[in-house]
Design an enzyme around this catalytic site. Structure first.
Site, PDB file in Angstrom:
ATOM      1  N   LYS A 115      68.754  59.221   8.327  1.00 55.98           N
ATOM      2  CA  LYS A 115      69.633  58.216   9.251  1.00 55.98           C
ATOM      3  C   LYS A 115      70.378  56.972   8.578  1.00 55.98           C
ATOM      4  CE  LYS A 115      65.557  54.836   9.743  1.00 55.98           C
ATOM      5  NZ  LYS A 115      64.635  55.194  10.296  1.00 55.98           N
ATOM      6  N   ARG A 126      56.801  51.634  20.539  1.00 54.80           N
ATOM      7  CA  ARG A 126      58.224  51.919  20.149  1.00 54.80           C
ATOM      8  C   ARG A 126      58.479  53.358  21.024  1.00 54.80           C
ATOM      9  NH1 ARG A 126      61.199  51.304  14.569  1.00 54.80           N
ATOM     10  NH2 ARG A 126      60.892  52.998  14.324  1.00 54.80           N
ATOM     11  N   TYR A 137      83.898  26.705   4.013  1.00 55.42           N
ATOM     12  CA  TYR A 137      83.803  26.441   5.561  1.00 55.42           C
ATOM     13  C   TYR A 137      83.399  25.329   4.797  1.00 55.42           C
ATOM     14  CZ  TYR A 137      87.161  29.493   6.782  1.00 55.42           C
ATOM     15  OH  TYR A 137      88.681  30.685   6.891  1.00 55.42           O
ATOM     16  N   MET A 163      84.685  35.346   5.248  1.00 52.74           N
ATOM     17  CA  MET A 163      85.154  37.594   5.514  1.00 52.74           C
ATOM     18  C   MET A 163      85.419  37.992   4.991  1.00 52.74           C
ATOM     19  SD  MET A 163      87.310  38.737   8.542  1.00 52.74           S
ATOM     20  CE  MET A 163      87.428  38.007  10.209  1.00 52.74           C
TER      21      MET A 163
HETATM   22  C1  LIG Z   1      63.061  55.259   9.439  1.00 53.93           C
HETATM   23  C2  LIG Z   1      61.607  55.871   9.537  1.00 53.93           C
HETATM   24  C3  LIG Z   1      61.563  56.264   8.463  1.00 53.93           C
HETATM   25  C4  LIG Z   1      61.346  55.657   6.985  1.00 53.93           C
HETATM   26  O1  LIG Z   1      60.854  54.473   6.951  1.00 53.93           O
HETATM   27  P1  LIG Z   1      61.209  53.374   4.849  1.00 53.93           P
HETATM   28  O2  LIG Z   1      60.292  52.438   5.493  1.00 53.93           O
HETATM   29  O3  LIG Z   1      62.571  53.791   5.057  1.00 53.93           O
HETATM   30  O4  LIG Z   1      60.619  54.587   4.055  1.00 53.93           O
HETATM   31  C5  LIG Z   1      59.487  57.055   8.738  1.00 53.93           C
HETATM   32  N1  LIG Z   1      59.551  57.602   9.984  1.00 53.93           N
HETATM   33  C6  LIG Z   1      60.177  56.873  10.355  1.00 53.93           C
HETATM   34  C7  LIG Z   1      59.691  57.797  12.409  1.00 53.93           C
HETATM   35  C8  LIG Z   1      61.586  56.116  10.734  1.00 53.93           C
HETATM   36  O5  LIG Z   1      62.640  55.873  11.509  1.00 53.93           O
END
Ligand SMILES: *Cc1c(COP(=O)(O)O)cnc(C)c1O
Length: 369
Positions: free
Chosen positions: A48, A143, A266, A314
């Site tokens: 992802k 969630r 800055y 930046m």
């Molecule tokens: C992102 C995610 C993972 C992977 O988690 P890591 O901590 O990066 O190994 C596994 N399961 C779900 C549902 C996720 O959203």
């Protein structure tokens, strides 16, 4: 399509020196580490967020032998199919509409099913073939997912649906990366809910793959560990046998000589307490480097560890060259990679490596090593 254009850095094409280098061999080694730790499970490589910033297709190509892939957007899953990837693809948030379930069937994708609406869609759409779905249970993360205790009822309803071929149970841990909190508080709920259902399960993220072998079940879901980063604050990636899959590098583009009492950048947050030499690096928060990285954040110049000083701006940041007399315009800088762990930089900036890798900006050219 999902990769940024690869810019060739050669003598005839001078460009700003920032560069992200992706290491496919490290991705493969880290995947096999996950498999070694979960030898009886199949693994969804979690790609992802553009492969945690590494490039969806770069990661998928490097991990072409993975048992499966997990991501969010259905267009990207379809794209993987069009590119010839045949393994199971899990959509971690499921379909966002009934239409997407039709696409899941056409391209043999596995949606998570986490809410009653998705179940209703599955009961009303006409699909080209029955789906394997992941019934997402809420075991305390609060969630996505159905209350764990209702697993039996939802599983039964899904199994009665001719649009569904197989049901896999899925849950996610909130504290697998914090050994003092552990996962028992969630695992008990899952085990109670799943007992007697005789369904396969998919539970473990990277932290659980490493620390909780008895929860590996049928499928694991490694994400961060594939990219060579540690899910734990207290244990380094190197110690876990993981290799960084990304190097963020740049060069020194300016040098300044500071008198004692001079300030840098800055806000004048850094003040020299003696005469010193500093370097200016072509990398700033618009490249994805964290603006909150404070003075002292580790950075590598000419192969030597030194420290960031002053505020990240930046397009540039400044480094202490006191003990690196050889450093000059053009000297190589590693922001993170094989010598400076992205986890160290993240810790210094008060965040986690996930956020830094995902934040690599589109203007940063990327090459595959
Ligand atoms: C992102 C995610 C993972 C992977 O988690 P890591 O901590 O990066 O190994 C596994 N399961 C779900 C549902 C996720 O959203």
């Amino acid at each position: 399509m999902y990769n940024r254009p690869i810019i060739q850095h050669g003598p005839l094409k001078m460009t700003r020196p920032i560069l992200a280098t992706i290491h496919p061999e490290a991705l493969r080694q880290n995947y096999s580490q996950a498999k070694k730790r979960a030898p009886r499970s199949l693994a969804f490589a979690v790609i992802k967020a553009n492969g945690y910033g590494h490039g969806l297709m770069r990661v998928a190509d490097a991990l072409a032998m993975a048992d499966g892939f997990a991501l969010l957007e259905i267009e990207q899953a379809v794209y993987l199919r069009e590119q010839g990837f045949k393994q199971p693809i899990l959509l971690l948030e499921g379909g966002f509409s009934a239409d997407e379930l039709v696409v899941c069937a056409n391209f043999d994708l596995r949606p998570a099913i986490h809410c009653p609406e998705q179940v209703q869609w599955l009961e009303t759409v006409k699909l080209s073939r029955p789906l394997t779905v992941c019934l997402k249970l809420n075991t305390g993360m609060n969630r996505l997912g159905f209350v764990a205790e209702s697993a039996g009822a939802w599983a039964q309803r899904l199994q009665a649906n001719s649009n569904i071929a197989n049901v896999v149970l899925m849950a996610h841990y909130a504290t697998a990366d914090e050994p003092d909190k552990g996962i028992d508080w969630q695992l008990h709920r899952f085990r109670d809910a799943a007992s007697g259902l005789a369904l396969p399960a998919c539970l473990a993220n990277s932290a659980a793959i490493i620390d909780y072998p008895d929860t590996h079940a049928d499928w694991v879901r490694p994400g961060i560990m594939l990219y060579g980063s540690s899910p734990f604050a207290e244990r380094s990636a190197c110690h876990l046998g993981l290799r960084p899959a990304m190097t963020l590098s740049s060069r020194i583009i300016g040098v300044q000589q500071l008198a004692s009492g001079a300030t840098v950048g800055y806000g004048r947050t850094f003040c020299a307490d003696q005469a010193m030499r500093i370097g200016v690096v072509a990398c700033g928060y618009a490249d994805g480097y964290p603006r909150h990285a404070p003075t002292g954040t580790p950075i590598l110049v000419c192969g030597q560890r030194t420290r960031l000083i002053g505020r990240v701006s930046m397009d540039m940041l400044t480094v202490d060259l006191t003990n690196i007399p050889a450093a000059a315009i053009g000297s190589p800088v590693e922001l993170w990679g094989g010598q400076i762990s992205v986890d160290e930089v993240a810790a210094a900036a008060g965040t986690i490596s996930y956020e830094l890798m995902c934040a690599i900006a589109p203007r940063v050219p990327v090459v595959v090593a």
